[in-house]
Design an enzyme around this catalytic site. Sequence first.
Site, PDB file in Angstrom:
ATOM      1  N   HIS A  87      45.369  40.999  38.441  1.00 59.87           N
ATOM      2  CA  HIS A  87      45.424  40.587  39.852  1.00 59.87           C
ATOM      3  C   HIS A  87      45.448  39.068  39.993  1.00 59.87           C
ATOM      4  O   HIS A  87      45.814  38.557  41.037  1.00 59.87           O
ATOM      5  CB  HIS A  87      44.324  41.254  40.686  1.00 59.87           C
ATOM      6  CG  HIS A  87      42.949  40.682  40.542  1.00 59.87           C
ATOM      7  ND1 HIS A  87      41.989  41.235  39.719  1.00 59.87           N
ATOM      8  CD2 HIS A  87      42.357  39.624  41.127  1.00 59.87           C
ATOM      9  CE1 HIS A  87      40.868  40.542  39.820  1.00 59.87           C
ATOM     10  NE2 HIS A  87      41.057  39.552  40.665  1.00 59.87           N
ATOM     11  N   ASP A 223      42.823  45.725  34.128  1.00 63.11           N
ATOM     12  CA  ASP A 223      43.143  44.551  34.947  1.00 63.11           C
ATOM     13  C   ASP A 223      43.279  43.270  34.099  1.00 63.11           C
ATOM     14  O   ASP A 223      42.414  42.404  34.131  1.00 63.11           O
ATOM     15  CB  ASP A 223      42.054  44.389  36.013  1.00 63.11           C
ATOM     16  CG  ASP A 223      42.474  43.466  37.144  1.00 63.11           C
ATOM     17  OD1 ASP A 223      43.459  42.729  36.974  1.00 63.11           O
ATOM     18  OD2 ASP A 223      41.818  43.474  38.189  1.00 63.11           O
ATOM     19  N   SER A 658      36.984  36.164  38.592  1.00 59.73           N
ATOM     20  CA  SER A 658      37.986  37.070  38.052  1.00 59.73           C
ATOM     21  C   SER A 658      38.686  36.425  36.874  1.00 59.73           C
ATOM     22  O   SER A 658      39.103  35.272  36.954  1.00 59.73           O
ATOM     23  CB  SER A 658      39.022  37.409  39.109  1.00 59.73           C
ATOM     24  OG  SER A 658      38.599  38.523  39.817  1.00 59.73           O
TER      25      SER A 658
HETATM   26  N1  ARG Z   1      38.047  43.026  43.976  1.00 59.26           N
HETATM   27  C1  ARG Z   1      38.594  42.207  42.955  1.00 59.26           C
HETATM   28  C2  ARG Z   1      38.446  40.735  43.341  1.00 59.26           C
HETATM   29  O1  ARG Z   1      37.815  40.383  44.275  1.00 59.26           O
HETATM   30  C3  ARG Z   1      39.987  42.602  42.582  1.00 59.26           C
HETATM   31  C4  ARG Z   1      41.037  42.374  43.614  1.00 59.26           C
HETATM   32  C5  ARG Z   1      42.433  42.804  43.263  1.00 59.26           C
HETATM   33  N2  ARG Z   1      42.644  44.228  43.240  1.00 59.26           N
HETATM   34  C6  ARG Z   1      43.025  44.981  44.315  1.00 59.26           C
HETATM   35  N3  ARG Z   1      43.142  46.270  44.165  1.00 59.26           N
HETATM   36  N4  ARG Z   1      43.303  44.460  45.481  1.00 59.26           N
HETATM   37  O2  ARG Z   1      39.258  39.903  43.455  1.00 59.26           O
HETATM   38  N1  GLU Z   2      37.878  40.199  41.798  1.00 54.03           N
HETATM   39  C1  GLU Z   2      37.136  39.002  42.085  1.00 54.03           C
HETATM   40  C2  GLU Z   2      37.981  37.753  41.825  1.00 54.03           C
HETATM   41  O1  GLU Z   2      39.157  37.748  42.043  1.00 54.03           O
HETATM   42  C3  GLU Z   2      35.873  39.008  41.307  1.00 54.03           C
HETATM   43  C4  GLU Z   2      34.975  39.983  41.922  1.00 54.03           C
HETATM   44  C5  GLU Z   2      33.852  39.336  42.641  1.00 54.03           C
HETATM   45  O2  GLU Z   2      34.008  38.836  43.759  1.00 54.03           O
HETATM   46  O3  GLU Z   2      32.767  39.372  42.053  1.00 54.03           O
HETATM   47  O4  GLU Z   2      37.484  36.703  41.522  1.00 54.03           O
END
Ligand code: ARG
Ligand code: GLU
Length: 753
Positions: A87, A223, A658
Amino acid sequence: MSRAVRTCALLLALLLPAAARADEGMWLPLLLKQLNEADMRQKGLKLTAEDIYSVNRGSLKDAVVQFGGGCTGEIISGEGLLLTNHHCGYSQIQQHSSVENDYLTKGYWAMTRDQELPNPGLTATFIVRMEDVTGAVLQGIPGGIAEAERERTVQQRITQVAQKAVEGTHYKAFVRPMFGGNEYYLFVTEVFEDVRLVGAPPSSIGKFGGDTDNWAWPRHTGDFSMFRIYAGPDNKPAPYSKANKPYQPKHYLPISMAGVQPGDFTLVFGFPGRTTEYLTSWGVDEVYAASDPAKVKVRDAKLRVLDADMKASDKVRIQYAAKYASLANYWKKWIGEMRGLRRLDATARKQQQEQQFRAWVAQGDATRKAAYGQILDQLEQQYRLVRPYVVARDYTTEAALGVELVAYANSLQNLLDLIQNKAPQAELATAVGKARTGTTNFFRNYSAPTDQKVAAALLPLYADGTPAELLPDYVKTLRAKNTSPAAWASFAADLYGRSKLTSEADAQKVLDELLKGNAQPLLADPAYQLASAVVSTYRQKVLPTYTTAQDQITLLQRTYMAGLRQWQPERKFYPDANSTLRVAYGQVAGYQPADGTEYEYYTTLDGIMEKADPTNPEFEVPARLAELYQNKDFGPYAVNGTVPVAFTATNHTTGGNSGSPVINGRGELIGINFDRNWEGTMSDIMYDPDRVRNITLDVHYMLFVVDKFAGAGHLVKEMKLVNMPLNGRANSPLEPNTKKQKVKVKREKAAAL
Ligand code: ARG
Ligand code: GLU
């Protein structure tokens, strides 16, 4: 957890000193020796603070980069191979994709170096060194001066300090406030700008589980994506050139094949973006009761429209994939955050803390009373004052400017300003040139019919959600006229029908006229008129009060922060995340998401096959992966007959972490951080050791996908794999690899107690 285990855990917790239990904190690498080394070593770190952060020799920090603006990456080979999340590389992968060559869907693997794809604008930033420069920045600034004036002086000094730090070098530098501006730190960086895409799995692996599983555990998302940093002939940063060479890092991370056990030490090294751990009860309430609900409501509506159109058209799906993902991401996070704050009773806890703080002030001498006696009342007052403006701001940015046409029209305002201010023709020409590029980029990923539906859904939310006195008259009139969804829809149809800013060709013609100094076509455009009403009202009615109140809050919060540190001199404080390099450490652990439920600390390939659903694009499993699974063709990447996919640990992380390396006690890579559990998303405001978990992609699955699934074994050869299991045993005495069995043994023992 069985009752016996829980009792045992409780006993243990009581026996351990409080500091050893909580894994809260995002620590400054520079201060590890002073604040954390002893604690880290007690928890299983075999290295010294100097091994993690050193200016004088290669250390772990030299293998960690800020990837682009908002993610982290790590170097995993002597030839600049960089690992981050899928991502995080998503927009690059998307940029190289088309309907015919859809790397999002099919994945991409450079089989030779010349297939590695350049990404203009993408950077990888190393931290060369950091330094406490509080003295140089704050020296002689009197306590009582206005925030704006203080900020001016601080900015001047920051610029001087940063300039001086990099004189005669190719480095860059910036200074960031810590503890709300009680301290300032200098960061000297080396920024590489030739960063090429090496490989990415298909979305059915890299985004497996999609938005359904996002922020969720148990998780099965592969990921990750891979890039390579290229450097000039001197191994220093250079703009993209075919002749550039793979960068040779000062340090790269070896990869541990030993697997993880509950309780294992874990360290996350990365660039967490933003937290607000020291908010007052009023600050927490603002997030919980005003901001989060407003933003969630607007995104709910927008996502519903995008989802329908993306399902109906491949073109729209590709155009909006990244936009959708990023909107959905924080939409879901805020929902989790509200739930977590409620569960923790966060506002009440903060109130309690404030009472204790008040009591401490009351017991103090005149100096203490003068410094902190008023602080909480003043904060309360400012938060009350600013609340409607916060709401107006959220609805303006999320709802009104959430309509792409409105945001685009607004982006042309600066050209009008130049014309109205009779700027020199050369300046206007440069600005128009920029706008032309911006316009081309914008329309590449724009569908006007989709956006029209977004406008019909969002404009009424903006009109209803913004406090009436902060709404433009133009929108007030619209609100009175359009009292049904159908009425808003026909308003939107009329707006998009008449605007010249809905297609690239027409928009470029508007730019042609602007270049000639003719503002008329833009001024007459209904989309511009709406944007201008929204933004000018925002500037006139919302922003001034919002800014003054926020400045006050900043100033007061700085004093409150200083008070908190004085009140609790024994407590180790960490500064809120601010996109600077931090270390979080904790241990591998599952958790209880709710009463009567317990989550294991890891997932496997078996779980991917269990979730597989050919009728749901989020849970499609590629045929090749299913085949490898059927044939148990796991190569050397299996543990106990399956491939470990992800695990959870107690590290305190946030957005920006991330792609961060998750490192074991010996400094070896065991995984890539990619998410947090939904039950823990309130940790940006309040950490809870029982429920906050970071989610890590296990290196076993990453290697398995690269080697066995993608056939890119040449990349694995480049890496340094250590602790390879030999004859069913890890070759390290520290880490047996018989994972499941070992856990069982531990559990039985615990139960017997
Ligand atoms: N939650 C994760 C972060 O904050 C992954 C985001 C990307 N993945 C998604 N399915 N949108 O960034
Ligand atoms: N998916 C998040 C990022 O893009 C990390 C998850 C979080 O916020 O802890 O940095």
